[in-house]
Design a protein around this motif. Structure first.
Motif, mmCIF file in Angstrom:
data_model
loop_
_atom_site.group_PDB
_atom_site.id
_atom_site.type_symbol
_atom_site.label_atom_id
_atom_site.label_comp_id
_atom_site.label_asym_id
_atom_site.label_seq_id
_atom_site.Cartn_x
_atom_site.Cartn_y
_atom_site.Cartn_z
ATOM 1 N N TYR A 189 28.188 41.562 43.542
ATOM 2 C CA TYR A 189 29.045 42.653 43.235
ATOM 3 C C TYR A 189 28.586 44.083 43.020
ATOM 4 O O TYR A 189 27.481 44.226 42.721
ATOM 5 N N ALA A 190 29.269 45.104 43.251
ATOM 6 C CA ALA A 190 28.820 46.408 43.090
ATOM 7 C C ALA A 190 28.541 46.576 41.496
ATOM 8 O O ALA A 190 29.097 45.903 40.664
ATOM 9 N N TYR A 191 27.624 47.434 41.306
ATOM 10 C CA TYR A 191 27.072 47.563 39.877
ATOM 11 C C TYR A 191 28.077 48.297 39.123
ATOM 12 O O TYR A 191 28.114 48.156 37.808
ATOM 13 N N GLU A 192 28.936 48.952 39.610
ATOM 14 C CA GLU A 192 30.066 49.666 39.019
ATOM 15 C C GLU A 192 31.173 48.766 38.514
ATOM 16 O O GLU A 192 31.895 48.817 37.252
ATOM 17 N N SER A 193 31.089 47.316 38.962
ATOM 18 C CA SER A 193 31.967 46.440 38.552
ATOM 19 C C SER A 193 31.467 45.426 37.484
ATOM 20 O O SER A 193 32.005 44.447 37.136
ATOM 21 N N LEU A 194 30.280 45.840 36.849
ATOM 22 C CA LEU A 194 29.624 44.760 36.240
ATOM 23 C C LEU A 194 30.501 44.726 34.936
ATOM 24 O O LEU A 194 30.588 43.449 34.354
ATOM 25 N N ALA A 206 33.484 40.908 31.460
ATOM 26 C CA ALA A 206 34.619 40.735 30.918
ATOM 27 C C ALA A 206 35.422 39.351 31.484
ATOM 28 O O ALA A 206 35.926 38.416 30.656
ATOM 29 N N CYS A 207 35.369 39.173 32.701
ATOM 30 C CA CYS A 207 35.871 37.789 33.308
ATOM 31 C C CYS A 207 35.137 36.662 32.753
ATOM 32 O O CYS A 207 35.731 35.644 32.538
ATOM 33 N N ILE A 208 33.800 36.773 32.982
ATOM 34 C CA ILE A 208 32.832 35.824 32.387
ATOM 35 C C ILE A 208 32.905 35.441 31.138
ATOM 36 O O ILE A 208 33.065 34.108 30.530
ATOM 37 N N SER A 209 33.108 36.635 30.035
ATOM 38 C CA SER A 209 33.371 36.053 28.657
ATOM 39 C C SER A 209 34.736 35.420 28.342
ATOM 40 O O SER A 209 34.742 34.675 27.572
ATOM 41 N N ARG A 210 35.865 35.935 29.164
ATOM 42 C CA ARG A 210 37.155 35.027 29.130
ATOM 43 C C ARG A 210 36.966 33.832 29.876
ATOM 44 O O ARG A 210 37.973 33.091 29.644
ATOM 45 N N ALA A 259 40.979 35.838 37.528
ATOM 46 C CA ALA A 259 40.464 37.194 37.725
ATOM 47 C C ALA A 259 39.165 37.597 38.383
ATOM 48 O O ALA A 259 38.908 38.537 39.145
ATOM 49 N N LEU A 260 38.166 36.428 38.160
ATOM 50 C CA LEU A 260 36.985 36.589 38.671
ATOM 51 C C LEU A 260 37.202 36.567 40.624
ATOM 52 O O LEU A 260 36.456 37.273 41.282
ATOM 53 N N GLY A 261 38.063 35.963 40.979
ATOM 54 C CA GLY A 261 38.288 35.809 42.302
ATOM 55 C C GLY A 261 38.873 36.996 43.107
ATOM 56 O O GLY A 261 38.796 37.062 44.123
ATOM 57 N N LYS A 262 39.626 37.584 42.201
ATOM 58 C CA LYS A 262 40.187 38.951 42.612
ATOM 59 C C LYS A 262 39.245 40.325 42.890
ATOM 60 O O LYS A 262 39.367 41.303 43.447
ATOM 61 N N LEU A 263 38.099 40.163 41.969
ATOM 62 C CA LEU A 263 37.047 41.164 42.161
ATOM 63 C C LEU A 263 36.445 41.264 43.482
ATOM 64 O O LEU A 263 36.352 40.174 44.182
ATOM 65 N N LYS A 264 36.160 42.321 44.056
ATOM 66 C CA LYS A 264 35.571 42.824 45.345
ATOM 67 C C LYS A 264 33.886 42.358 45.369
ATOM 68 O O LYS A 264 33.264 43.019 44.696
ATOM 69 N N THR A 265 33.586 41.575 46.346
ATOM 70 C CA THR A 265 32.222 41.237 46.601
ATOM 71 C C THR A 265 31.614 42.177 47.482
ATOM 72 O O THR A 265 32.288 42.826 48.401
ATOM 73 N N VAL A 266 30.158 42.209 47.420
ATOM 74 C CA VAL A 266 29.650 42.785 48.655
ATOM 75 C C VAL A 266 28.462 42.217 49.067
ATOM 76 O O VAL A 266 28.277 41.097 48.780
ATOM 77 N N ASP A 267 27.904 42.630 50.164
ATOM 78 C CA ASP A 267 26.757 41.945 51.010
ATOM 79 C C ASP A 267 25.689 41.666 50.184
ATOM 80 O O ASP A 267 25.029 40.666 50.070
ATOM 81 N N LEU A 325 26.125 37.090 40.769
ATOM 82 C CA LEU A 325 26.811 36.118 40.026
ATOM 83 C C LEU A 325 26.486 34.714 40.591
ATOM 84 O O LEU A 325 26.623 34.540 41.713
ATOM 85 N N VAL A 326 25.806 33.864 39.580
ATOM 86 C CA VAL A 326 25.104 32.775 40.087
ATOM 87 C C VAL A 326 26.305 31.560 39.488
ATOM 88 O O VAL A 326 26.436 31.469 38.359
ATOM 89 N N CYS A 327 27.164 30.625 40.306
ATOM 90 C CA CYS A 327 27.743 29.543 39.775
ATOM 91 C C CYS A 327 27.305 28.342 40.382
ATOM 92 O O CYS A 327 26.779 28.250 41.619
ATOM 93 N N TYR A 328 27.178 27.273 39.577
ATOM 94 C CA TYR A 328 27.249 26.078 39.847
ATOM 95 C C TYR A 328 28.567 25.363 39.911
ATOM 96 O O TYR A 328 29.349 25.273 38.713
ATOM 97 N N ASN A 329 28.977 24.616 41.133
ATOM 98 C CA ASN A 329 30.414 24.164 41.296
ATOM 99 C C ASN A 329 30.565 22.839 41.726
ATOM 100 O O ASN A 329 29.909 22.400 42.487
ATOM 101 N N ALA A 330 31.179 22.290 40.813
ATOM 102 C CA ALA A 330 31.599 20.747 41.101
ATOM 103 C C ALA A 330 32.958 20.768 41.849
ATOM 104 O O ALA A 330 33.977 20.737 40.800
ATOM 105 N N PRO A 331 33.152 20.796 43.302
ATOM 106 C CA PRO A 331 34.522 20.996 43.652
ATOM 107 C C PRO A 331 35.579 20.010 43.502
ATOM 108 O O PRO A 331 36.558 20.694 43.118
ATOM 109 N N LYS A 332 35.164 18.652 43.472
ATOM 110 C CA LYS A 332 36.159 17.887 43.203
ATOM 111 C C LYS A 332 36.697 17.719 41.648
ATOM 112 O O LYS A 332 37.816 17.439 41.340
#
Length: 160
Positions: free
Chosen positions: A94-99, A104-108, A113-121, A127-134
């Motif tokens: 993510y851009a540093y400006e959206s830190l 705020a999204c992570i604390s809540r 809301a996290l999915g709506k934030l714009k990502t960059v290359d 943001l590091v996530c460990y996801n269990a899809p099922k």
């Protein structure tokens, strides 16, 4: 603060355990390399002989290296015992400006809301996530880049 890679086992306790990656694909590719190598001695065309020999040796060496690393290396991956599935590691930048918005999204623990934030290359905020899809379980942490390494910028949060 500890990084998510170490803390994931403390947060969920006995629900997460370390497991080795499966050996099936490296063993199949090792057998395929042996087959290429063996077939090289059965052909009469010198160009085909050299090609099969070269590919066989190359595939065998790479596959044998992967098998050895998976057997004796420390490449354990987190496995979610309750859901019966392996965690998938996802990294988003993510851009540093959206830190502040990201924190705020992570604390809540607000994944919508996290999915709506714009990502960059690439950026200095990751943001590091460990996801269990099922199971729908995610464990996330924000990391900021300090020269030569990423350091935690938030606590580790469990999102369901």
């Amino acid at each position: 603060m500890e990084t998510i890679d170490n803390k994931i086992y403390d947060i969920l306790g006995t629900e997460v355990e370390r497991r080795k990656k499966p050996l099936l694909l490296p063993l199949i590719s090792l057998a395929l390399g042996c087959a290429f190598f063996g077939c090289a001695f059965l052909c009469s065309d010198p160009n085909l002989y050299f090609g099969l020999l070269m590919w066989g040796v190359l595939v065998m060496l790479i596959s044998a290296g992967v098998v050895l690393v998976r057997l004796f290396g420390g490449n354990n991956v987190p496995f979610y015992v309750t859901g019966g599935e392996r965690f998938r590691r996802i990294e988003k930048y993510y851009a540093y400006e959206s830190l502040s918005e990201l924190q705020a999204c992570i604390s809540r623990a607000d994944s919508a809301a996290l999915g709506k934030l714009k990502t960059v290359d690439a950026s200095n905020v990751k943001l590091v996530c460990y996801n269990a899809p099922k199971s729908g379980l995610s464990i996330c942490q924000i990391m900021t880049y300090v020269p030569h390494e990423y350091r935690p910028a938030s606590e580790v949060v469990v999102m369901k």
